[in-house]
Design a protein around this motif. Sequence first.
Motif, short mmCIF file in Angstrom:
data_model
loop_
_atom_site.label_atom_id
_atom_site.label_comp_id
_atom_site.label_asym_id
_atom_site.label_seq_id
_atom_site.Cartn_x
_atom_site.Cartn_y
_atom_site.Cartn_z
N UNK A 4 13.01 2.51 2.74
CA UNK A 4 13.03 1.77 3.95
C UNK A 4 11.60 2.30 4.68
N UNK A 5 10.87 1.31 5.43
CA UNK A 5 9.67 1.75 6.10
C UNK A 5 9.56 0.38 7.30
N UNK A 6 8.43 0.78 7.81
CA UNK A 6 8.11 0.05 9.34
C UNK A 6 9.11 0.39 10.33
N UNK A 7 9.83 1.75 10.33
CA UNK A 7 10.75 1.94 11.39
C UNK A 7 9.71 2.50 12.68
N UNK A 8 10.68 2.00 13.69
CA UNK A 8 10.05 2.62 14.97
C UNK A 8 10.31 3.78 15.41
N UNK A 9 11.71 3.87 14.96
CA UNK A 9 12.41 5.48 15.39
C UNK A 9 13.15 5.85 14.12
N UNK A 10 13.03 7.04 13.78
CA UNK A 10 13.87 7.52 12.80
C UNK A 10 15.14 8.59 13.16
N UNK A 46 0.80 -1.15 -0.04
CA UNK A 46 0.02 -0.13 -0.09
C UNK A 46 0.81 1.30 0.06
N UNK A 47 0.49 2.10 -0.82
CA UNK A 47 1.44 3.57 -1.22
C UNK A 47 1.57 4.27 0.26
N UNK A 48 2.61 4.32 0.82
CA UNK A 48 2.55 5.18 2.09
C UNK A 48 2.20 6.68 1.79
N UNK A 81 4.73 -2.78 11.00
CA UNK A 81 3.72 -2.13 10.18
C UNK A 81 2.59 -1.96 10.93
N UNK A 82 2.29 -0.67 11.45
CA UNK A 82 1.21 -0.34 12.19
C UNK A 82 -0.14 -0.76 11.81
N UNK A 83 -0.32 -1.07 10.39
CA UNK A 83 -1.54 -1.55 9.95
C UNK A 83 -1.48 -2.96 9.74
N UNK A 84 -0.55 -3.80 10.03
CA UNK A 84 -0.65 -5.20 10.25
C UNK A 84 -0.86 -5.49 11.52
N UNK A 136 13.37 11.89 1.38
CA UNK A 136 12.35 12.22 2.05
C UNK A 136 12.30 11.37 3.19
N UNK A 137 11.75 11.54 4.35
CA UNK A 137 11.82 11.10 5.44
C UNK A 137 10.63 11.49 6.49
N UNK A 138 9.91 10.80 7.10
CA UNK A 138 8.89 11.19 8.21
C UNK A 138 7.86 10.10 8.56
N UNK A 139 7.14 10.33 9.37
CA UNK A 139 6.02 9.35 9.81
C UNK A 139 4.82 9.22 8.89
N UNK A 140 4.70 7.80 8.53
CA UNK A 140 3.62 7.50 7.48
C UNK A 140 2.76 6.55 8.31
N UNK A 141 1.55 6.06 7.73
CA UNK A 141 0.64 5.16 8.39
C UNK A 141 1.46 3.99 8.54
N UNK A 142 2.61 3.66 7.69
CA UNK A 142 3.21 2.16 7.86
C UNK A 142 4.23 2.40 8.74
#
Length: 230
Positions: free
Chosen positions: A152-158, A10-12, A184-187, A130-136
Amino acid sequence: MRDADRGSVVLPVMLVGGTVVALAAMRPRNLATDVGSGRSSSEDPGIGSLWVWPLPRWNGYTPAISDGFNSMRTVQGKQVNHLGVDVMYPRSNPSDQADRYPPRTKHGSRNHFMPDATPVLAVRDAKVWSAGLTPRGYSVVLDHGPPWASYFTHLSEMFVQPTQRGQSGQRVRAGDVIGHVGADPLDGEGLMHLHFELWYRGAREAAIDPAPLMATWVVAPARVELVAST
């Protein structure tokens, strides 16, 4: 129980000042050349340039791909293709690390496990695009210069500065820590793993199977320092 994230295609979206913006629009676009059906490139990603795995060794364990490129998964009732690879640590047998990181928990599946606060590494010298908080979870795109970018995605901290289109001017070196592995917060199962993509001459539609190239990359120990900023 699956070994990898089932909804990572799913596109973040990036949340910027309260406005939802498609992250794909903020990803670097080099020469928009399709590598072809199958999305695999044999082009050398830079002779003389260091490429490293996005996870370091952990207590003697070498990271591995737990779910590969183009694998099928169900998202909102539809069969879709996995546009990247998931990276975890493989168990030597089903009981390996089972006491510390049990299967069917956020820390593990039957064949793989993931410790808390595992560092995510820049795979090559790059500009933070690009870097930031997404739904994933936290998501980072690194621009390595034409024709390569990584996601890179599903990071808990950046540990890089939030940015769009490289506006922060921040640069990282291969092996710098850019964040920590999360889930993944949606998982609903919440399995901790890194979702990683390698883009060749484009953005997400130009994602290729990184496995053949990753087989040649260095597996590094975790770097102590955080990313450098210039």
